[in-house]
Enzyme design. Structure first.
Site, PDB file in Angstrom:
ATOM      1  N   CYS A   1       9.224  -9.837   4.569  1.00 19.74           N
ATOM      2  CA  CYS A   1       9.324  -9.609   5.794  1.00 19.74           C
ATOM      3  C   CYS A   1       8.892 -11.185   6.344  1.00 19.74           C
ATOM      4  O   CYS A   1       7.484 -12.011   7.056  1.00 19.74           O
ATOM      5  CB  CYS A   1       7.552  -9.256   6.226  1.00 19.74           C
ATOM      6  SG  CYS A   1       6.357  -9.698   5.020  1.00 19.74           S
TER       7      CYS A   1
ATOM      8  N   PRO B   1       0.965  -1.301   0.008  1.00 24.59           N
ATOM      9  CA  PRO B   1      -0.157  -0.016   0.105  1.00 24.59           C
ATOM     10  C   PRO B   1       1.168   1.160   0.296  1.00 24.59           C
ATOM     11  O   PRO B   1       0.647   2.721  -0.451  1.00 24.59           O
ATOM     12  CB  PRO B   1      -0.457   0.154   1.011  1.00 24.59           C
ATOM     13  CG  PRO B   1       0.250  -0.999   1.749  1.00 24.59           C
ATOM     14  CD  PRO B   1       0.802  -1.761   1.699  1.00 24.59           C
TER      15      PRO B   1
HETATM   16  N1  SAM Z   1       6.482  -2.676  -0.184  1.00 24.81           N
HETATM   17  C1  SAM Z   1       4.769  -2.603   0.178  1.00 24.81           C
HETATM   18  C2  SAM Z   1       4.966  -1.555   1.171  1.00 24.81           C
HETATM   19  O1  SAM Z   1       5.818  -1.324   1.968  1.00 24.81           O
HETATM   20  O2  SAM Z   1       3.782  -1.134   1.358  1.00 24.81           O
HETATM   21  C3  SAM Z   1       4.363  -3.983  -0.055  1.00 24.81           C
HETATM   22  C4  SAM Z   1       4.436  -5.149  -0.701  1.00 24.81           C
HETATM   23  S1  SAM Z   1       4.094  -6.221  -0.463  1.00 24.81           S
HETATM   24  C5  SAM Z   1       5.228  -7.370   0.843  1.00 24.81           C
HETATM   25  C6  SAM Z   1       4.592  -7.145  -1.971  1.00 24.81           C
HETATM   26  C7  SAM Z   1       3.898  -6.989  -2.803  1.00 24.81           C
HETATM   27  O3  SAM Z   1       3.887  -7.411  -4.299  1.00 24.81           O
HETATM   28  C8  SAM Z   1       2.279  -6.789  -2.749  1.00 24.81           C
HETATM   29  O4  SAM Z   1       1.678  -5.552  -3.531  1.00 24.81           O
HETATM   30  C9  SAM Z   1       2.081  -7.863  -3.759  1.00 24.81           C
HETATM   31  O5  SAM Z   1       0.215  -6.984  -4.418  1.00 24.81           O
HETATM   32  C10 SAM Z   1       2.950  -7.442  -5.165  1.00 24.81           C
HETATM   33  N2  SAM Z   1       2.944  -8.675  -5.855  1.00 24.81           N
HETATM   34  C11 SAM Z   1       2.108 -10.136  -5.568  1.00 24.81           C
HETATM   35  N3  SAM Z   1       2.589 -10.852  -6.969  1.00 24.81           N
HETATM   36  C12 SAM Z   1       3.837  -9.718  -7.882  1.00 24.81           C
HETATM   37  C13 SAM Z   1       4.233 -10.021  -8.671  1.00 24.81           C
HETATM   38  N4  SAM Z   1       4.354 -11.424  -9.309  1.00 24.81           N
HETATM   39  N5  SAM Z   1       5.591  -9.435  -9.636  1.00 24.81           N
HETATM   40  C14 SAM Z   1       5.045  -8.118  -8.684  1.00 24.81           C
HETATM   41  N6  SAM Z   1       4.717  -7.616  -7.159  1.00 24.81           N
HETATM   42  C15 SAM Z   1       3.937  -8.793  -6.716  1.00 24.81           C
END
Ligand code: SAM
Length: 455
Positions: free
Chosen positions: A225, A107
């Site tokens: 994480c 987010p």
């Molecule tokens: N960086 C964010 C923060 O600090 O608020 C949190 C990110 S969360 C750990 C990982 C994100 O990667 C999610 O929003 C998810 O939707 C996205 N994601 C999922 N599959 C993915 C893919 N195949 N390629 C790139 N991003 C992806």
């Protein structure tokens, strides 16, 4: 806490004697932390998060929804350990014209942090592949109010086509989430050894897809994480061997409680809840050593219109000589001139869903100011009629209710709370139409009896 048996076996062998303290920490309450927006809020007198200049712990978890300054972008609620990425920026990215990509950004916690620490001549592209999450990301970036940011909604592979474009890429990868078990017990039911393997493979695909967008000598910060070595050290090793990189050290202070890499051959940074006040987190910083060509610039088609800027639009923005003003259909934007060529290139390759400051929209003879302008750190509030409301009216405004303003002129009025802009209304005399974005409004009707003011 009901931990999966396989997780216990694997993590016990990872932690050795620390296992008991770790489980005890998992069964204790998760700390609440926020990071203030340096352009909108003053420093606080609360317990500091040690590895960042703007992070604080709160004594308990309040109802952020009912604090108007949360909606004004004065602070972001962010898990403390993940604020550590600030160190990589402070130690390796010092000013200048740096192009930064936050690849998995929704987010927006880490993007808002980067926006604070990057210099004013740097560009941040915040990307999120899932459309609904990309909208939330755009909302949070708009609230933060930094003009040199672009939000995109693309697959890593598409961004990979911007060959050698970025100086710094953050890959905060989707992972098995072991470090979030304390905050989100539901995450334990989704955990399995097979899922760890799937996550590891997906992380490698994401890294391989984006690698070409990083210039040679450029930096990539990889974070998760989760605790297991598969998704962490093993992937860092994989980047070095398969993609071509070296790992760089980040200075940490003794008292921070940060744990080292579980591989002797390179540095990495681990956060465990029994050693640091925060959730589980892992990161490593890499420098690209493999060769990367740079993108051949196509002659970009000028998509912006040549129509005449609505007369006072420029005066809405402070320091307006450093911005370029342009329109798309009937909407007007301001973007830092220095970064405008980059924006044009990005727009010719990617799906941009928000950029710079959206000033507003021309409708007939009217110019309707945009929410992005209201929350921009560059708004020239002196050029608007402003109306400071009390807490109750601020919540009514954020719930998109109609406001009644006493003795105010007709036209657009900037609503503020404790002098921080919340958004616009159009005063039509007997009432004021609320221009707060419908999809951002507070939906909960459980309004507390007492005011919520967190900072
Ligand atoms: N960086 C964010 C923060 O600090 O608020 C949190 C990110 S969360 C750990 C990982 C994100 O990667 C999610 O929003 C998810 O939707 C996205 N994601 C999922 N599959 C993915 C893919 N195949 N390629 C790139 N991003 C992806």
């Amino acid at each position: 806490m009901n931990l999966p048996v396989d997780f216990i076996t694997r993590t016990k062998s990872l932690l050795g004697d620390d296992w008991v303290a770790f489980v005890e920490a998992l069964n204790s309450e998760s700390p609440t932390s926020i990071r203030i927006n340096n352009h909108k809020a003053e420093k606080l007198f609360l317990d500091k998060v040690l590895w960042t200049e703007s992070g604080y712990y709160l004594p308990q978890r309040p109802s952020f929804t009912f604090d108007p300054l949360f909606h004004a972008g004065c602070y972001y609620v962010q898990e403390a350990s993940s604020m550590f990425i600030e160190q990589a920026f402070r130690q390796y990215v010092v000013g200048g014209n740096v192009r930064i990509l936050d690849l998995c950004a929704a987010p927006g916690g880490k993007s808002t942090l980067i926006a604070d620490v990057m210099g004013e001549s740097s560009l941040l592209v915040s990307n999120e592949v899932i459309r609904t999450r990309a909208n939330i990301l755009a909302e949070n970036i708009t609230k933060w109010g930094n003009p040199n940011t672009v939000v995109t909604n693309n697959d890593p592979q598409q961004i990979g086509k911007l060959q050698g474009f970025f100086d710094f890429i953050l890959v905060d990868a989707p992972c098995s989430g072991e470090g979030m078990f304390r905050k989100d017990e539901g995450a334990t039911s989704e955990w399995s050894i097979d899922n760890v393997k799937l996550c590891k493979e997906r992380q490698q695909r994401i890294l391989a897809d984006i690698w070409s967008a990083l210039k040679t000598e450029g930096l990539l910060l990889y974070s998760t994480c989760t605790y297991n070595v598969d998704e962490n050290e093993e992937n860092v090793q994989w980047i070095c061997e398969e993609l071509g990189a070296e790992v760089l050290p980040i200075d940490v202070k003794e008292g921070w409680g940060v744990s080292p890499s579980l591989r002797d051959s390179f540095p990495a940074y681990r956060f465990f809840p029994h050693k640091t006040k925060g959730e589980g987190f892992f990161c490593a910083l890499l420098r690209k050593t493999s060769d990367e060509g740079s993108l051949k610039r196509r002659k970009d088609k000028e998509k912006t219109s040549k129509s005449i800027i609505p007369f006072d639009c420029k005066d809405y923005v402070k320091d307006n000589e450093s911005f370029i003003f342009y329109s798309q259909k009937d909407r007007w934007f301001a973007f830092p001139s220095l970064l405008y060529n980059d924006l044009t290139l990005i727009k010719s390759h990617l799906n941009v869903i928000s950029e710079g400051i959206c000033l507003g929209e021309v409708k007939g003879k009217d110019f309707i100011p945009d929410q992005s302008l209201a929350l921009s750190t560059y708004i020239n509030a002196e050029n608007f009629t402003t109306y400071d409301v009390d807490w109750k009216a601020a919540i009514a405004y954020l719930r998109k209710e109609t406001l009644l303003l006493q003795d105010q002129p007709k036209g657009y009025i900037l609503i503020t709370y404790r002098n921080k802009p919340l958004g616009f209304v159009k005063n039509i005399g007997n009432r004021a139409n609320n221009l707060y974005p419908q999809e951002w409004r507070i939906r909960s009707a459980n309004i507390p009896e007492t005011e919520v003011n967190i900072i």
